[in-house]
Structure formats: C-alpha cells, structure tokens
Design a protein around this motif. Structure first.
Motif, PDB file in Angstrom:
ATOM      1  N   SER C  25       0.841  -1.185   0.000  1.00  0.00           N
ATOM      2  CA  SER C  25       0.000   0.000   0.000  1.00  0.00           C
ATOM      3  C   SER C  25       0.876   1.235   0.000  1.00  0.00           C
ATOM      4  O   SER C  25       2.095   1.142  -0.059  1.00  0.00           O
ATOM      5  N   CYS C  26       0.246   2.407   0.040  1.00  0.00           N
ATOM      6  CA  CYS C  26       1.022   3.633   0.090  1.00  0.00           C
ATOM      7  C   CYS C  26       1.146   4.102   1.521  1.00  0.00           C
ATOM      8  O   CYS C  26       1.586   5.211   1.751  1.00  0.00           O
ATOM      9  N   CYS C  29      -3.593   3.941   4.104  1.00  0.00           N
ATOM     10  CA  CYS C  29      -4.572   3.137   4.817  1.00  0.00           C
ATOM     11  C   CYS C  29      -4.001   2.620   6.128  1.00  0.00           C
ATOM     12  O   CYS C  29      -4.717   2.494   7.106  1.00  0.00           O
ATOM     13  N   ASN C  92      -9.091   1.271  -1.579  1.00  0.00           N
ATOM     14  CA  ASN C  92      -9.308   0.877  -2.966  1.00  0.00           C
ATOM     15  C   ASN C  92      -8.256  -0.101  -3.447  1.00  0.00           C
ATOM     16  O   ASN C  92      -8.502  -0.866  -4.362  1.00  0.00           O
ATOM     17  N   CYS C  93      -7.075  -0.038  -2.849  1.00  0.00           N
ATOM     18  CA  CYS C  93      -5.965  -0.831  -3.364  1.00  0.00           C
ATOM     19  C   CYS C  93      -6.258  -2.323  -3.454  1.00  0.00           C
ATOM     20  O   CYS C  93      -6.127  -2.898  -4.513  1.00  0.00           O
ATOM     21  N   CYS C 124     -10.016   6.082  -0.310  1.00  0.00           N
ATOM     22  CA  CYS C 124      -8.582   6.197  -0.524  1.00  0.00           C
ATOM     23  C   CYS C 124      -8.036   7.325   0.325  1.00  0.00           C
ATOM     24  O   CYS C 124      -7.809   8.389  -0.159  1.00  0.00           O
ATOM     25  N   PRO C 125      -7.793   7.102   1.586  1.00  0.00           N
ATOM     26  CA  PRO C 125      -8.125   5.964   2.429  1.00  0.00           C
ATOM     27  C   PRO C 125      -9.504   6.118   3.060  1.00  0.00           C
ATOM     28  O   PRO C 125     -10.010   7.226   3.131  1.00  0.00           O
TER      29      PRO C 125
HETATM   30  S1  SF4 Z   1      -6.377   2.957  -1.054  1.00  0.00           S
HETATM   31 FE1  SF4 Z   1      -5.350   4.918  -1.386  1.00  0.00          FE
HETATM   32  S2  SF4 Z   1      -4.618   5.523   0.664  1.00  0.00           S
HETATM   33 FE2  SF4 Z   1      -5.102   3.334   0.754  1.00  0.00          FE
HETATM   34  S3  SF4 Z   1      -3.145   2.332   0.351  1.00  0.00           S
HETATM   35 FE3  SF4 Z   1      -4.244   2.514  -1.624  1.00  0.00          FE
HETATM   36  S4  SF4 Z   1      -3.459   4.435  -2.519  1.00  0.00           S
HETATM   37 FE4  SF4 Z   1      -2.940   4.438  -0.339  1.00  0.00          FE
END
Ligand code: SF4
Lengths: 126, 361, 151
Positions: C25-26, C29, C92-93, C124-125
């Motif tokens: 993930s980024c 989340c 969403n990931c 997101c998130p």
């Molecule tokens: S859904 Fe959005 S905030 Fe969550 S890990 Fe994926 S890119 Fe990042």
C-alpha cells in the motif's frame, strides 16, 4: 528436510531496482570508468549487495563525488570505496599510488589508466 | 567452555512493532548484532514506471500516493518542480498556505514517528498521548484541505481552497493546545528513567557514516549535520527558518529533534498566519517542456524529484529519491551494528523513522 | 442452540483480535488503521485488540495492492490464522489496485484472487470510523454460531 521460511530468489527484484533512472545513471558512470559493460557491473552488484544498499546507490554516489582529488576521480576510487563498497579504503590508496608510480616510470597516461582498470577489476573479482 | 553460536535472526516481514513490511536479517553472536541486511520488495509498486508518459494531472495524484504519511510534501515538491520548469510563480497567499499545510503534515508525521518509537520501547501511555495529539493535527489538516491523508491541496500556481478567517482562529487555538500538551509529554520523555535507559547511548550514528551514506533529515540532524532544504526555500526564508541540530547522535537525540521540530512547526505556522495577507489563492499558467532536479524537505529529510516534461504537459522521465532510502540504509548498515541486545534492533530501526512505502515506491 | 454456543457467541462478540498486513500500500490506509488505536476512536472500548500477530488473530485487515513478494507469503499467513477467521480489504488498493493498476505496474490486484475476502471498505483511504464500524458489524455475523453451522 529443513526449508527456509520465506527465502526467495531476490535477483529479479534487485534488477528492477537497478533499472530505475538514477540507479542506471550511477551504474553507467562507474561502468564507464572501469571500462566494462553495464551488465557485468550489474551482475557484480546484485551478487554483492543487499536490496537496501542498491536502493541507496545514487545518494551514496552524490556524497562520494564530493570527496577525492582529480586522480582519484579519474580512476573512480571515491565511488568504488565509499559509494559502492567494492574496494576497501587501503586498496583504493594502493591503486592510486601504483598508478602514479607507473606514470613516473614513463608509462603513457592511457596505458597507466588501462593497467589501473585491470588491477581494480582483479581486486573486485577476488 | 561455553560455545557462542552465530545465528541469523530474521525480523519481519510481519512484526508487531513494524507499521510496514520489511525484513531485517541480523547476524548475531548471542545478543550482540554483528551485521544486518534488509530485504525489501514487499511494497514495490513501480510508481516511477507508471508515471512515465502520463500527463501531470495524473502524475500529481500518483506522486501523492508515493507515501501516505507525508503525502503533502510529495504534492508540494512535484508541483513546485513543475512550476519551476514552466516559470509559474504561486501567489503570495498561496505560498503561505502551502507552508501551513506542509508544516501540519510534518507535525503529524513526527508525532506518528515518536508514537511508534514510544510504542516500541513499551511506553504505551506516552505513545497513546502522542497518537491522540496527532488527531488534533489531523483535524486541522482536514479543516483546511478537506481530506485527512491524500488531500491534493497544492496545484500549479496556487492551492485548491482558501483558509477562512474563523478557520484560522480554530487553527490558532489548536496550535496553543498542541504546544501546551506537547511540552508536558516532552517533559515525560526527557525525565523518564526507563526511556533514558532504552534510548541514551543506543544506536549511535557517527557523523562520518552519516555523510558517507548521505543521511538526511532528523536522523542526520541528530548527528550534527546541518542539512535542511527548508533553509533555501524562499517562503521559509521569509519566515526566518533555521534548522534544529543536536550532537548526541543516539536514539534519544533523534526523537528529541522530532519533538523540537514540532514546536518549530507551530511557530512557523503562527508566523505564516501573521504574515499572510488577503489575496488570490490561484494563479494560472501552462506547463512547458524542460527538465529539473528539485529538492524539498520532507518530514523524514531531503526529497529529490528529477523530472522531464514535454510541451503537452506530459512527464517523460521521472526519478524520485525519498529520504527514507538513505536513512534506512545507514540505519541497517551502521546503527544496527554493535547493538548490544536483540531487543534494541526494533527500537533502533524505528528511531530512524523508516517508511518502507516511499523507500520502494 | 447449546448453552456453550451461546457463551461462545457472547464472548467472541466482545473480544476480536485484529492483525493487519500491508501487501503493497502507500501507507495511507495503514496510518488510518493506526489512528483507530488512538483514544479519540478508541478501538479497544469495543473489545477489539490490535496485536498484529496472525497466530492469535480473528480478523485480518489487508491494505495495499498485491506486490510480487507476497505471492508465496500471504497464503501461508492466512493459513496460520486459527478458525473462525475473516479477512477485510481496506481501501481501494486491494479491491481494484487504485491508481497503481496501470500498464507497467508491478502489482497484481485484486487480493481476492489469493485469499477469500469477506468485506471491502472502499475509499482512498477510508476513515477510521468506517473501519471500526465494518469490523463491528462484520464480526458478529461471521462468528455467530460458528461451531454449530460448521457441522
Ligand atoms: S487505497 Fe489509497 S490511501 Fe489506501 S493504500 Fe491505496 S493508494 Fe494508499
């Protein structure tokens, strides 16, 4: 039989790291000073370094470029000893001294450079 | 005679202390750490590969998702580098608003980092205090930008929305609250005997090792290196910024640098609020072709964007060097070596504020 | 329904152990899950404990699109969790790959290809409150009368 948990072949992922733009530039630069192909240097690096180290190559090169005198930079010694950790510091010093000695004893600049490159490659492969 | 056995101690990829997956393999003799190796690839998404050839409007959102913790600074640096290429200058009010949002982001990131450190050394009370204080900061971020994490607040030429006067008052009140609360927590941290035992003199990072690996941010500043990209940024210069530097070079110093920077950030936001005049928040402009190498100061240190654009506003080439890369590297190859006990491995690792998501992109 | 089952239902609804795993993930989340821990949202007042230890977890929170390193690791991790168990995809990931699911990417979403996902929280998130309410509404449905329905 004991199988290691979570041990995986990392070569593919290390290659992906080395393919990104700044890493590629750093590898190309050192490959040019050593007079070898990019693939050869990549192979050496993938065998020697862990993934974190590979990620950090460009930043280390930036730091290493600020050190060393002209001769050392020509031979790529700051990069080899500080950034890539392929040679130890003593080895770097000895390569430089031998290069200067050869020039004093009458070898041409290009000849001395070639010999120094050969010597460095020997040391790396050891 | 007792025989000492060398064992390889893997930590991770899933570990109760880590927010993120990565794997540290430590060679140990007894509890003494001889060497450490980091294995990555758990969050490799290839963002730089996706970005190539896409219009800046898309890359802007991708850049923000390089790292969710410090998303504002990725937005900030990407937009500023695109602006620099095309000669767009943000309006004055927008420049101050950018600083405010960026500093709020830095505050929440530092509080989160110190939370994880306190949690790792098992001081849960202080950790929960800090996490709760972080929510106050998040509220302010949400009030100004409209989102908690990925807010895409900064656009070329300005910012997306204005700060209303009553919001400014809420922000000032929140800053006072943070200052008051945090000075209490910092006193707990400074005087706690348990904390001192597990932090002082542990995880020493010498200045030479830091320079050689190009360490940045609080990790480097705790080792006495004067490296802060904010001191060259024009808006910060106008606010009279000067970096915080400590000399102890251990875990304790790194955490204290972060605490002090939170106080500094509240100060910067206050002076930005005072210096801000009414005015437009959005200018216009077109993106031109060119290439640039632009640096900004993320909460974790220096962030570098190297990009090439074309006349249609597409990003042709991009390389991102995030601050966690040198910091984790120096942490695993210099700080972890000679750790006296295996229990210190996680606390030393967390003290450098690792962010795996931006390390791998 | 046996008395024992009633007792188990009552106990399980007040004691949910959670582990979270980041499969690329980024971090956005992840920090929203961490925010759930804070006294503001106070996840523990509902009897949810975040241990991050799969061997004692009931609920596995998954964030992130699926990166190649996890291919041989997520399934064993899922197998280690004792029954009854449930996996929740956050953000969403894991559902679609979010912004990362483009040409040239390295990730391989959705996560439901690899392990069974019981609930998905888009966003997101997503907000911490959404995460908490999902866990709270999901857990009783899954864990209710587990022993009796299993037969
Ligand atoms: S859904 Fe959005 S905030 Fe969550 S890990 Fe994926 S890119 Fe990042």
């Amino acid at each position: 039989m004991n199988r290691y948990l979570y041990e995986k072949d990392l070569r593919q992922m290390k290659l992906i790291i080395l393919e990104s733009r700044r890493h590629d530039a750093a590898v190309m630069e050192l490959a040019a000073t050593l007079g070898i192909k990019r693939q050869q240097l990549r192979k050496i690096l993938i065998e020697r370094s862990d993934m974190m180290f590979l990620e950090n190559l460009p930043a280390r090169c930036d730091a290493a470029r600020e050190t060393g005198d002209d001769t050392e930079r020509l031979l790529g010694i700051p990069l080899l000893t500080q950034a890539f950790h392929l040679l130890s510091r003593e080895e770097g010093v000895s390569v430089r001294e031998q290069y200067l000695q050869r020039i004093q004893s009458g070898t041409t600049l290009e000849g001395a450079l070639l010999e120094a490159q050969m010597e460095i490659l020997e040391m790396i492969k050891r | 005679m007792k025989k000492t056995v060398d064992i390889s101690l893997p930590v991770g990829p899933m570990h109760p202390c880590f927010k993120e997956p990565c794997r540290i393999k430590c060679e140990t003799r007894g509890e003494y750490v001889l060497s450490a190796e980091v294995e990555l690839g758990y969050v490799k998404k290839g963002i730089e590969r996706i970005m190539r050839g896409r219009p800046w409007q898309e890359v802007m959102f991708l850049a923000e998702r390089v790292c969710g913790i410090c998303s504002v600074i990725h937005n900030f640096v990407f937009i500023e580098s695109v602006e620099k290429i095309s000669g767009i200058v943000p309006t004055e009010r927008a420049a101050y608003l950018r600083v405010i949002v960026n500093e709020l982001d830095r505050m929440q990131s530092h509080l989160l980092a110190n939370y994880s450190y306190c949690y790792t050394i098992e001081h849960e009370t202080l950790a929960m205090y800090l996490l709760n204080l972080r929510e106050t900061v998040m509220d302010q971020l949400e009030l100004i930008t409209g989102a908690r994490v990925t807010c895409a607040y900064i656009v070329p030429g300005g910012v997306r929305s204005d700060l209303r006067p009553d919001d400014a008052d809420t922000l000032r009140a929140a800053l006072d609250h943070i200052d008051a609360e945090l000075s209490r927590f910092v006193r707990i941290f400074e005087t706690g005997p348990l904390i001192a035992l597990r932090s002082k003199g542990i995880g020493i990072l010498t200045k030479e090792a830091a320079i050689e690996s190009h360490a940045v941010g609080p990790t480097a500043r705790a080792s006495g290196i004067d490296n802060d990209q904010r001191s060259t940024h024009p808006t910060y210069k106008a606010l009279g910024f000067s970096p915080i530097i400590r000399q102890e070079a251990d875990n304790y110093a790194r955490i204290m640098v972060r605490f002090e920077e939170v106080f500094q950030s509240t100060g910067l936001i206050r002076s930005a609020l005072a210096a801000m005049k009414e005015g437009p928040i959005r200018g216009g402009g077109t993106i031109k072709a060119g290439s640039i190498r632009y640096r900004g100061e993320a909460p974790r240190g220096e962030l570098l964007y190297e990009l090439t654009t074309d006349d249609y506003g597409r990003i042709l080439e991009i390389a991102i060097q995030t601050p966690s890369i040198p910091n984790i590297q120096v942490c695993s190859h210099a700080m972890l070596i000679d750790a006296q006990s295996a229990a210190d491995i996680t606390s030393i690792f967390i003290s450098s504020d690792p962010c795996i998501a931006c390390t791998e992109r | 329904m046996s008395l024992l089952q009633n007792l188990k239902n009552a106990v399980r609804s007040r004691s949910i152990h959670v582990a979270y795993v980041n499969v690329g993930s980024c971090n956005g989340c992840d920090i929203e899950i961490l925010a759930c821990l804070s006294p503001r949202y106070d996840i523990e007042q509902y009897g949810i404990y975040v241990h991050n230890n799969p061997r004692e977890a009931d609920v596995l929170l998954i964030t992130g699109a699926f990166s190649p390193q996890w291919e041989d690791k997520l399934k064993p991790l899922w197998d280690k969790i004792p029954h009854p168990k449930v996996a929740v995809a956050i953000g969403n990931c894991p559902i679609s790959g979010c912004v990362f699911n483009r040409p040239e990417t390295l990730v391989d979403p959705p996560v439901s290809k690899h392990i069974p996902i019981a609930a998905e929280i888009p966003g997101c998130p997503p907000r911490p409150t959404e995460i908490i309410s999902t866990i709270l509404s999901l857990a009783p449905i899954i864990f209710k009368d587990y022993e009796e329905t299993k037969k």
